[in-house]
Write a protein that holds these residues in place. Structure first.
Motif, short mmCIF file in Angstrom:
data_model
loop_
_atom_site.label_atom_id
_atom_site.label_comp_id
_atom_site.label_asym_id
_atom_site.label_seq_id
_atom_site.Cartn_x
_atom_site.Cartn_y
_atom_site.Cartn_z
N GLY A 307 0.79 -1.23 0.00
CA GLY A 307 0.00 0.00 0.00
C GLY A 307 0.83 1.28 0.00
N GLU A 308 2.15 1.17 0.03
CA GLU A 308 3.00 2.39 0.04
C GLU A 308 2.83 3.14 -1.28
OE1 GLU A 308 7.55 3.17 1.41
OE2 GLU A 308 7.35 2.09 -0.49
N THR A 309 2.26 4.33 -1.21
CA THR A 309 2.02 5.11 -2.44
C THR A 309 3.26 5.93 -2.78
OG1 THR A 309 1.27 7.01 -1.16
CG2 THR A 309 -0.42 5.36 -1.78
N ASP A 310 3.28 6.50 -3.98
CA ASP A 310 4.40 7.38 -4.36
C ASP A 310 4.51 8.54 -3.36
OD1 ASP A 310 3.91 7.05 -7.97
OD2 ASP A 310 4.88 5.77 -6.45
N GLU A 311 3.34 9.09 -2.98
CA GLU A 311 3.33 10.23 -2.06
C GLU A 311 3.93 9.81 -0.70
OE1 GLU A 311 1.05 10.64 -5.33
OE2 GLU A 311 0.65 9.15 -3.74
N GLU A 312 3.55 8.64 -0.22
CA GLU A 312 4.06 8.20 1.09
C GLU A 312 5.56 7.91 1.02
OE1 GLU A 312 -0.10 6.32 2.81
OE2 GLU A 312 1.22 5.11 1.54
N PHE A 313 6.01 7.38 -0.13
CA PHE A 313 7.45 7.16 -0.27
C PHE A 313 8.18 8.50 -0.25
CE2 PHE A 313 11.38 5.35 -1.12
CZ PHE A 313 11.99 5.97 -2.20
N MET A 314 7.59 9.50 -0.93
CA MET A 314 8.19 10.83 -0.93
C MET A 314 8.18 11.43 0.48
SD MET A 314 9.46 10.99 -3.70
CE MET A 314 10.24 12.59 -3.38
N GLU A 315 7.17 11.10 1.28
CA GLU A 315 7.16 11.55 2.69
C GLU A 315 8.40 11.01 3.40
OE1 GLU A 315 2.69 10.54 3.63
OE2 GLU A 315 3.62 11.47 5.40
N THR A 316 8.72 9.73 3.13
CA THR A 316 9.89 9.11 3.75
C THR A 316 11.17 9.82 3.30
OG1 THR A 316 8.80 6.97 3.97
CG2 THR A 316 11.21 6.95 3.94
N ILE A 317 11.27 10.06 2.00
CA ILE A 317 12.46 10.75 1.46
C ILE A 317 12.61 12.13 2.12
CG2 ILE A 317 13.32 11.90 -0.61
CD1 ILE A 317 13.81 9.20 -1.34
N HIS A 318 11.52 12.92 2.12
CA HIS A 318 11.59 14.29 2.68
C HIS A 318 11.90 14.24 4.18
CE1 HIS A 318 10.62 15.90 -1.11
NE2 HIS A 318 9.37 15.45 -1.14
N PHE A 319 11.27 13.29 4.88
CA PHE A 319 11.51 13.20 6.32
C PHE A 319 12.99 12.92 6.60
CE2 PHE A 319 10.51 12.63 10.68
CZ PHE A 319 11.25 11.55 11.14
N LEU A 320 13.56 11.97 5.83
CA LEU A 320 14.97 11.61 6.04
C LEU A 320 15.91 12.75 5.66
CD1 LEU A 320 14.80 7.92 4.81
CD2 LEU A 320 15.40 8.66 7.13
N LYS A 321 15.51 13.50 4.62
CA LYS A 321 16.35 14.64 4.21
C LYS A 321 16.38 15.69 5.32
CE LYS A 321 16.37 14.52 -0.84
NZ LYS A 321 15.63 14.92 -2.08
N ASP A 322 15.24 15.84 6.01
CA ASP A 322 15.10 16.91 7.01
C ASP A 322 15.77 16.60 8.35
OD1 ASP A 322 11.71 17.84 5.95
OD2 ASP A 322 13.73 18.19 5.09
N ILE A 323 16.01 15.31 8.64
CA ILE A 323 16.60 15.00 9.95
C ILE A 323 18.10 14.71 9.78
CG2 ILE A 323 14.49 14.20 11.09
CD1 ILE A 323 15.31 11.33 10.47
N ASP A 324 18.87 15.00 10.83
CA ASP A 324 20.33 14.93 10.75
C ASP A 324 20.85 13.54 11.09
OD1 ASP A 324 23.08 16.85 12.31
OD2 ASP A 324 22.99 15.39 10.64
N VAL A 325 20.59 12.58 10.15
CA VAL A 325 21.08 11.22 10.37
C VAL A 325 22.26 10.96 9.45
CG1 VAL A 325 18.87 10.33 11.22
CG2 VAL A 325 19.36 10.31 8.74
N SER A 326 23.01 9.87 9.70
CA SER A 326 24.32 9.68 9.08
C SER A 326 24.39 8.63 7.98
CB SER A 326 25.33 9.30 10.17
OG SER A 326 25.10 10.06 11.34
N TYR A 327 23.55 7.61 8.04
CA TYR A 327 23.50 6.60 6.98
C TYR A 327 22.20 5.82 7.12
CZ TYR A 327 24.86 3.30 10.65
OH TYR A 327 24.88 2.56 11.81
#
Ligand code: SF4
Length: 439
Positions: A307-327
């Motif tokens: 059920g993961e939609t394109d929009e929800e996948f983009m939510e994951t991408i944007h969320f990860l871009k916004d937080i200061d994680v390392s890998y």
């Protein structure tokens, strides 16, 4: 059984499996068996299996075939998660002699002795996972610079995509004092770094008298271990007190957390039955970085959940871009029998899963490079490993930056102060040894 003298081991899967294989190998050595490599025509081969993905099952079947090519008489014993989940399926694999479930794997020597008629097909010894309640302390030894110390087993969370609770049973652990006894065995050896491992280690103590924070504080007092590293911890179990203590008070816990996220979409986190929403995750990351901006943060993330939609996948991408994680460790969703998610339908096409996985791997490389760049010029302590690769040796800083220097036997398994200079083309950090403090 007495004609069997040489035993080999092959481990699939996680750090927990490696710690258990190493403990079982010591049982064999104490029983007078010689430990040999897979290719050295062992009489007995023990395969410790994983079952997180479909491929893990296939890998086990391939290994059995390979072993039979090396020695057609080899006695093959299968243990681990695949053995607990699909014992009868494994027993059908030609050449398999013994299949042991989660509760039986540490009694393997006794089961070997039981087996008198070697041609009677595979013996299967396993109990329903609900009866699996034993906890056998374990630690890996001898084949790496760092040791994996098992501090917890099993899980009570039942995330909808996961088979581990079905393979390893309910969350359980030994007491803090028993865990210290196991850790002391490592401290008495030459090993310098211990990685705390388990299935859901933050759940140590299951809200009983003892808890993970107390365990961390107790281990930090132990003499003889330079570094403790927490392998992975659920965000909802990574409390303020654990973060404060490990990052600002501890002498031996390193500034490195690996925290499973799985998705940046709150709808998917609910569908996965995760115990937090993305806001909590972001708040944990911000808390860590507020105390130690140089702390390394690794993230597990799944792509292609039903059920993961394109929009929800983009939510994951944007969320990860916004937080200061390392890998990122990127996992492609894989249908697993007897999980809730497999009944959800709405499967994401494999091609799309592949695409999304690729995008997250690219993002992970960018995050890692940015984190490494922030470390350039800093002074760090590196634990150098034994492997030599074309005249080069490697090691990791306390905050998990991989570094390299020309191979020098005297540096093997030593802690050295270094200055981080630049990132080489292979993505590894070139460093300058501050001075040969052959500590
Ligand atoms: S926390 Fe969830 S994903 Fe992790 S082992 Fe437990 S059930 Fe599996």
């Amino acid at each position: 059984m007495q004609q069997y003298k040489k035993v080999a081991f092959y481990t699939l899967g996680c750090k927990l499996n490696f710690s258990e294989t190493s403990t079982i190998a010591r049982l064999f050595e104490n029983a007078g068996f010689a430990k040999v490599d897979f290719e050295e025509t062992p009489d007995i081969l023990v395969i410790n299996t994983c079952s997180v993905t479909e491929n893990a099952d296939k890998k086990c079947q391939q290994l059995v075939r390979r072993a039979l090519k090396i020695n057609p008489e080899v006695y093959v014993a299968i243990i681990g998660c695949y053995a607990q989940l699909k014992p009868t399926e494994i027993a059908q694999i030609p050449g398999v002699s013994l299949v042991l479930g989660a509760n039986e794997k540490f009694n393997i020597i006794e089961h070997l002795e039981e087996k008198n008629d070697l041609n009677a097909g595979a013996t299967v010894k396993f109990e329903h996972i609900k009866q699996t309640n034993s906890f056998v302390p374990s630690h890996s030894m001898g084949d790496r610079t760092r040791s994996f110390l098992k501090v917890q087993d099993g899980c009570d969370y039942f995330c909808t995509f996961c088979t581990i609770p079905l393979a390893r049973g309910k969350s359980r652990n030994a007491s803090i004092s028993e865990t210290l006894v196991e850790a002391q065995k490592i401290a008495d050896s030459s090993i310098r770094e211990v990685v705390l491992t388990g299935v859901n280690i933050g759940d140590f103590g299951q809200e009983g008298e003892e808890n993970f924070f107390q365990l961390v504080k107790a281990l930090d007092q132990l003499k003889g271990i330079d570094r403790f590293r927490i392998s992975s911890i659920e965000p909802n179990l990574l409390s303020d007190e654990i973060i404060d203590f490990t990052l600002t008070q501890s002498h031996h816990f390193v500034p490195h957390f690996h925290i499973p996220l799985q998705s940046g979409s709150n709808r998917l986190l609910k569908a996965m039955r995760r115990k937090y929403l993305r806001e909590l995750y972001a708040e944990r990351v911000a808390k860590i970085k507020s105390l130690r901006p140089d702390c390394c943060i690794g993230v597990d993330v799944i792509v292609g959940f039903p059920g993961e939609t394109d929009e929800e996948f983009m939510e994951t991408i944007h969320f990860l871009k916004d937080i200061d994680v390392s890998y990122l460790h990127v996992f492609t969703y894989s249908e697993r029998a007897n999980t809730t998610a497999v009944k959800l339908g709405d499967a994401v096409p494999n091609e799309v899963r592949k695409q999304r996985s690729k995008q997250l791997h690219i993002l992970s490389d960018k995050k890692k490079r940015a984190f490494y760049e922030q470390q350039i010029g800093s002074i760090r302590t590196v634990l150098f490993e034994a492997e030599e690769d074309e005249g080069i040796m490697y090691g990791f800083t306390e905050n998990y930056v991989k570094v390299k220097v020309p191979f020098d036997q005297a540096l093997v398994n030593s802690m050295q102060e270094v200055k981080l200079l630049e990132i080489d083309r292979d993505g590894v950090m070139k460093v300058e040894l501050i001075e040969k403090t052959l500590a």
